[in-house]
Design a protein around this motif. Structure first.
Motif, short mmCIF file in Angstrom:
data_model
loop_
_atom_site.label_atom_id
_atom_site.label_comp_id
_atom_site.label_asym_id
_atom_site.label_seq_id
_atom_site.Cartn_x
_atom_site.Cartn_y
_atom_site.Cartn_z
N ARG A 188 0.85 -1.19 0.00
CA ARG A 188 0.00 0.00 0.00
C ARG A 188 0.89 1.24 0.00
O ARG A 188 1.93 1.27 0.64
CB ARG A 188 -0.89 -0.02 1.25
CG ARG A 188 -1.95 1.07 1.30
CD ARG A 188 -2.69 1.00 2.64
NE ARG A 188 -3.99 0.37 2.52
CZ ARG A 188 -4.77 0.08 3.57
NH1 ARG A 188 -4.34 0.35 4.79
NH2 ARG A 188 -5.95 -0.48 3.39
N THR A 224 1.57 5.63 0.31
CA THR A 224 1.42 6.66 1.33
C THR A 224 1.16 7.99 0.63
O THR A 224 1.00 8.05 -0.58
CB THR A 224 2.69 6.78 2.19
OG1 THR A 224 3.74 7.36 1.39
CG2 THR A 224 3.15 5.41 2.71
N ASN A 250 -4.08 1.67 -2.94
CA ASN A 250 -3.92 3.04 -2.46
C ASN A 250 -4.37 3.21 -1.02
O ASN A 250 -5.37 2.63 -0.60
CB ASN A 250 -4.71 4.02 -3.32
CG ASN A 250 -4.21 4.12 -4.74
OD1 ASN A 250 -4.98 4.35 -5.66
ND2 ASN A 250 -2.91 3.95 -4.97
N HIS A 251 -3.61 4.02 -0.28
CA HIS A 251 -4.08 4.55 0.99
C HIS A 251 -4.88 5.81 0.64
O HIS A 251 -5.20 6.04 -0.53
CB HIS A 251 -2.88 4.85 1.89
CG HIS A 251 -3.21 4.87 3.35
ND1 HIS A 251 -3.76 5.97 3.96
CD2 HIS A 251 -3.08 3.93 4.32
CE1 HIS A 251 -3.95 5.72 5.25
NE2 HIS A 251 -3.54 4.48 5.49
N ARG A 252 -5.18 6.64 1.61
CA ARG A 252 -5.99 7.83 1.34
C ARG A 252 -5.31 8.75 0.33
O ARG A 252 -4.08 8.84 0.28
CB ARG A 252 -6.27 8.58 2.64
CG ARG A 252 -5.01 9.02 3.38
CD ARG A 252 -5.33 9.72 4.68
NE ARG A 252 -4.09 10.02 5.40
CZ ARG A 252 -4.01 10.83 6.44
NH1 ARG A 252 -5.10 11.41 6.90
NH2 ARG A 252 -2.85 11.05 7.04
N LEU A 270 -6.14 9.26 9.57
CA LEU A 270 -5.05 8.44 10.05
C LEU A 270 -4.52 9.08 11.33
O LEU A 270 -3.92 10.14 11.31
CB LEU A 270 -3.93 8.33 9.01
CG LEU A 270 -2.63 7.64 9.47
CD1 LEU A 270 -2.92 6.28 10.07
CD2 LEU A 270 -1.65 7.54 8.31
N GLN A 307 -8.01 4.95 10.42
CA GLN A 307 -6.92 4.04 10.76
C GLN A 307 -6.15 4.64 11.93
O GLN A 307 -5.98 5.87 12.02
CB GLN A 307 -5.98 3.85 9.56
CG GLN A 307 -4.89 2.81 9.81
CD GLN A 307 -3.99 2.63 8.61
OE1 GLN A 307 -3.55 3.60 7.99
NE2 GLN A 307 -3.71 1.38 8.24
N GLU A 323 -9.09 -0.67 11.67
CA GLU A 323 -7.89 -0.52 10.83
C GLU A 323 -6.75 -0.03 11.72
O GLU A 323 -6.83 1.07 12.29
CB GLU A 323 -8.14 0.49 9.71
CG GLU A 323 -9.11 0.03 8.65
CD GLU A 323 -8.46 -0.83 7.58
OE1 GLU A 323 -7.21 -0.85 7.51
OE2 GLU A 323 -9.20 -1.47 6.82
N GLU A 357 -1.78 -3.15 9.21
CA GLU A 357 -0.80 -2.68 8.22
C GLU A 357 0.52 -2.47 8.92
O GLU A 357 0.59 -1.87 10.01
CB GLU A 357 -1.28 -1.36 7.62
CG GLU A 357 -0.35 -0.76 6.58
CD GLU A 357 -0.95 0.44 5.88
OE1 GLU A 357 -0.20 1.19 5.24
OE2 GLU A 357 -2.18 0.64 5.99
N SER A 401 4.34 -0.83 9.02
CA SER A 401 5.00 0.37 8.50
C SER A 401 6.30 0.60 9.25
O SER A 401 6.42 0.26 10.43
CB SER A 401 4.08 1.58 8.67
OG SER A 401 4.71 2.77 8.24
N ALA A 406 2.93 -0.89 4.23
CA ALA A 406 2.99 0.48 3.75
C ALA A 406 4.41 0.81 3.30
O ALA A 406 5.36 0.66 4.07
CB ALA A 406 2.57 1.45 4.86
#
Length: 312
Positions: free
Chosen positions: A165, A167, A189-191, A199, A228, A247, A272, A274, A294
């Motif tokens: 995903r 960022t 895709n993330h936001r 987030l 998230q 999330e 997720e 990261s 991520a």
């Protein structure tokens, strides 16, 4: 499948067919052409500002040519509709671009290409082709580079069930194209922006006085928004999932700690990973059971895929 374009409307339809916003792309391309031509968009003809002075001085106004966009390195191609749109804009706007033009796209989005593969062939005014060259290539090589980098992570995660995903670590003004390229490369895709999803990160947690208060304030104000929550300890993860979070971002956790968190909360939330991730460690991280990995590097650090324009 070959895509054949003979006017700007067809180029716009091609852009729309891959899910890109034509109006937003028009702004990006106008700004990029403006950088090259000393103003905004394709400006009126003249000398100096608004034209490619080298091409105007060396090439007859009625000259026509065939050009090919050729891969100079292996990779995954993305952004062919963008390059075709740039070519169509310039071929219909530059004075000295006579008669009809034809843009033939010879590859598909997401194709793995090899050195020497011809991706696009275009017939049209020589001045216009050379004027459009750099903007078309800048956007195509950038998006293809992102798709190529993304595909490397997708390949590394194959068989694990985890997805790569992106960022918001993108080039200002080009986020739409870079996130599109991530999708072409097989990522998710993330936001897109700060407004379309929440987030909750460490600074929000500090400002709110804790991870649960931060989460509760967001859902109270934006009850229908995707949320998230970033956590750094199993205790934070347990608490925020108990509060209703579905999330959770596991930030800079060890493999053992991630495995502990995911195992204990399996089925109650998606997770997720990261922080500090590499291609070499991707499969090991995925085997902790996380749903996503991520990776900011697929947009902020992806090298371009070398593609050139050759007159033939």
């Amino acid at each position: 499948m070959t895509v054949r374009i003979t006017d700007l409307a067809q180029a716009e339809a091609y852009v729309a067919s891959v899910g890109l916003d034509v109006s937003a792309l028009a702004v990006i391309v106008a700004e990029a052409l403006g950088e090259d031509l000393g103003g905004r968009g394709v400006l009126p003809t003249g000398t100096g500002k608004g034209v490619d002075v080298t091409s105007v001085a060396t090439i007859a106004a009625d000259a026509v040519a065939t050009a090919e966009l050729v891969a100079r390195r292996p990779g995954v191609v993305a952004g062919l509709p963008v390059a075709a749109y740039v070519l169509a804009v310039v071929l219909t706007s530059v004075v000295g671009s006579p008669g009809p033009f034809v843009v033939e796209v010879l590859a598909d989005e997401g194709d793995r290409v090899e050195t020497g593969d011809v991706l696009v062939r275009v017939d049209g005014g020589t001045r216009a082709l050379l004027t459009a060259e750099r903007v078309a290539l800048n956007l195509l090589t950038l998006t293809s580079g992102v798709a190529t980098a993304t595909r490397a992570w997708v390949d590394a995660l194959e068989g694990t069930g985890a997805r790569v995903r992106d960022t918001r670590k993108t080039t200002p003004g080009l986020r739409m194209l870079q996130k599109y390229a991530v999708r072409v490369g097989g990522g998710v895709n993330h936001r897109l922006s700060l407004a379309d999803a929440a987030l909750i990160k460490d600074n929000h947690v500090l400002a709110a006085g804790g991870v649960v208060p931060a989460y509760e304030r967001v859902v109270a104000m934006f009850p229908d928004l995707w949320v998230q929550v970033e956590v750094t300890t199993p205790e934070q993860a347990e608490a925020v999932v108990a509060a209703g979070a579905t999330e959770v971002l596991l930030d800079n956790m060890s493999l053992a700690t991630m495995t502990e968190v995911v195992t204990s909360l399996k089925g109650r939330a998606r997770f997720e990973a990261s922080g500090g991730l590499t291609l070499a460690s991707a499969a090991s991280v995925a085997r902790t059971g996380v749903d996503f990995i991520a990776v900011g590097a697929i947009t902020h650090s992806a090298p371009i895929l070398d593609i050139a324009m050759d007159l033939v």
